[in-house]
Design a protein around this motif. Structure first.
Motif, short mmCIF file in Angstrom:
data_model
loop_
_atom_site.label_atom_id
_atom_site.label_comp_id
_atom_site.label_asym_id
_atom_site.label_seq_id
_atom_site.Cartn_x
_atom_site.Cartn_y
_atom_site.Cartn_z
N LYS A 175 0.81 -1.22 0.00
CA LYS A 175 0.00 0.00 0.00
C LYS A 175 0.85 1.28 0.00
O LYS A 175 0.67 2.14 -0.85
CB LYS A 175 -0.94 0.03 1.22
N SER A 176 1.74 1.40 0.99
CA SER A 176 2.41 2.69 1.13
C SER A 176 3.40 2.94 0.00
O SER A 176 3.47 4.05 -0.54
CB SER A 176 3.09 2.84 2.50
N THR A 177 4.11 1.90 -0.43
CA THR A 177 5.05 2.05 -1.55
C THR A 177 4.29 2.50 -2.79
O THR A 177 4.69 3.45 -3.48
CB THR A 177 5.72 0.68 -1.86
N LEU A 209 3.13 -8.94 -9.50
CA LEU A 209 3.39 -7.67 -10.19
C LEU A 209 4.70 -7.06 -9.72
O LEU A 209 5.19 -7.36 -8.63
CB LEU A 209 2.27 -6.67 -9.89
N1 LIG Z 1 5.22 -5.70 -6.51
C1 LIG Z 1 6.19 -5.71 -5.61
N2 LIG Z 1 7.31 -6.43 -5.81
C2 LIG Z 1 8.31 -6.47 -4.91
N3 LIG Z 1 8.28 -5.81 -3.72
C3 LIG Z 1 7.19 -5.08 -3.46
C4 LIG Z 1 6.09 -4.98 -4.36
N4 LIG Z 1 5.15 -4.17 -3.81
C5 LIG Z 1 5.64 -3.78 -2.61
N5 LIG Z 1 6.86 -4.31 -2.41
C6 LIG Z 1 7.72 -4.18 -1.21
O1 LIG Z 1 7.02 -4.86 -0.17
C7 LIG Z 1 7.30 -4.23 1.08
C8 LIG Z 1 5.97 -3.93 1.77
O2 LIG Z 1 5.33 -2.91 1.04
P1 LIG Z 1 4.62 -1.69 1.77
O3 LIG Z 1 4.34 -0.68 0.73
O4 LIG Z 1 5.38 -1.28 2.98
O5 LIG Z 1 3.28 -2.41 2.22
P2 LIG Z 1 2.10 -1.90 3.17
O6 LIG Z 1 2.12 -0.41 3.15
O7 LIG Z 1 0.88 -2.50 2.54
O8 LIG Z 1 2.39 -2.47 4.50
C9 LIG Z 1 8.14 -2.99 0.77
O9 LIG Z 1 9.48 -3.28 1.03
C10 LIG Z 1 7.90 -2.76 -0.71
O10 LIG Z 1 9.01 -2.15 -1.32
#
Ligand SMILES: Nc1ncnc2c1ncn2[C@@H]1O[C@H](COP(=O)(O)OP(=O)(O)O)[C@@H](O)[C@H]1O
Ligand SMILES: Nc1ccn([C@@H]2O[C@H](COP(=O)(O)OP(=O)(O)O)[C@@H](O)[C@H]2O)c(=O)n1
Length: 276
Positions: free
Chosen positions: A36-38, A256
């Protein structure tokens, strides 16, 4: 990246435009570590939108309680945690290093989180805070206090007028954005990924941020259990549980790339904006 069928269906619907044009709102919800946040930050960067990480608020309240020696998972502390939530001064600052409209990766945006003017961006991501944050977030009075804080920084239907948000739109992520915080969001995404993938990604992130994989504590199985336990608490709580809004579109990021999921959401926003 071609649009998935559910996103094509969304774009084929007829939209009735309201006279008042407010900044475009994107709500992103989903379980822990689904991306989500990324994704939200990069979508905001590509579109010139603001970004608000609502999980950071619950993490700050949890950190504030733990630093006072108050255990958020002990039900007898509910009142104390609610007071802490009411008093805590929380602010977010997202730096967009390079606003770009291309999908070529620029350096990713970074969000700094301040609790009572102190930068707690790292402290709120520790295993200790993660362990207790869902208990904090299950307290109704805490949720009210957080809702009040996020509304005061621009997350409401009227935020075009006089609110802090000055950009063309807002991307917000959490668990109840599409259901409670921004129920009229222009686009609602429910981001998912299977728990093994989520655990592996979160483990890599923790290691990158300085956790020692050789310490024995950090096994992918432990991370997976922690995520699943938190999801269970978030899904089953009485107030604003984690759930997909009926009008949200589900996007599975398991297979993805980050750029791929960002592209899908950016294209969908542009498609919807062209119909407004
Ligand atoms: N499609 C993707 N492939 C590889 N890594 C990913 C992907 N989407 C997110 N990530 C990684 O997964 C981790 C968790 O993502 P994050 O955005 O923190 O999730 P959330 O906000 O939902 O907890 C981060 O290190 C991010 O860079
Ligand atoms: N809108 C929100 C955002 C987060 N939360 C709570 O805050 C916790 C931490 O959220 P987060 O987004 O920082 O967590 P991660 O998915 O990044 O691990 C979640 O597990 C929920 O308990 C919530 O209840 N409602």
């Amino acid at each position: 990246m071609p649009l998935l069928p559910s996103f094509r269906l969304l774009l084929s619907r007829t939209y009735f435009t309201s006279a008042k044009k407010r900044p475009f709102q994107v709500a992103i919800d989903g379980p822990a570590a689904s991306g989500k946040s990324t994704t939200a930050k990069m979508v905001a960067q590509r579109l010139g939108f603001d970004y608000i990480d609502t999980g950071a608020f619950y993490r700050c309240v949890t950190l504030a309680a733990l630093s006072k020696g108050i255990n958020p998972s002990d039900p007898s502390n509910t009142g104390k945690i609610a007071s802490i939530a009411g008093e805590a001064q929380i602010s977010l600052e997202t730096v967009f290093p390079e606003r770009t409209t291309s999908s070529a990766s620029a350096s990713p945006p970074t969000t700094r989180v301040y609790l009572d003017s102190i930068d707690v961006s790292s402290e709120i991501r520790t295993a200790q805070v993660s362990k207790h944050v869902s208990a904090t977030a299950a307290i109704g009075a805490v949720r009210e206090a957080v809702l009040h804080k996020v509304r005061s920084i621009g997350a409401n239907d009227d935020f075009a007028e006089g609110a802090a948000t000055a950009r063309d739109g807002l991307v917000m992520d959490g668990r109840d954005i599409g259901t409670v915080v921004l129920p009229n969001a222009d686009l609602k995404i429910f981001l998912v990924a299977n728990s093994q993938v989520r655990a592996e990604r979160r483990l890599q992130e923790l290691i990158k941020n300085g956790a020692d994989p050789a310490s024995g504590v950090l096994q992918v199985e432990d991370v997976r259990k922690d995520l699943e336990q938190r999801d269970e608490l978030d899904r089953t709580r009485k107030v604003s549980p984690l759930k997909k809004a009926p009008d949200a579109v589900e996007l599975d990021t398991s297979g993805l790339t980050i750029e791929g999921q960002v592209d899908i959401i950016v294209s969908t926003v542009k498609g919807l904006q062209s119909r407004q």
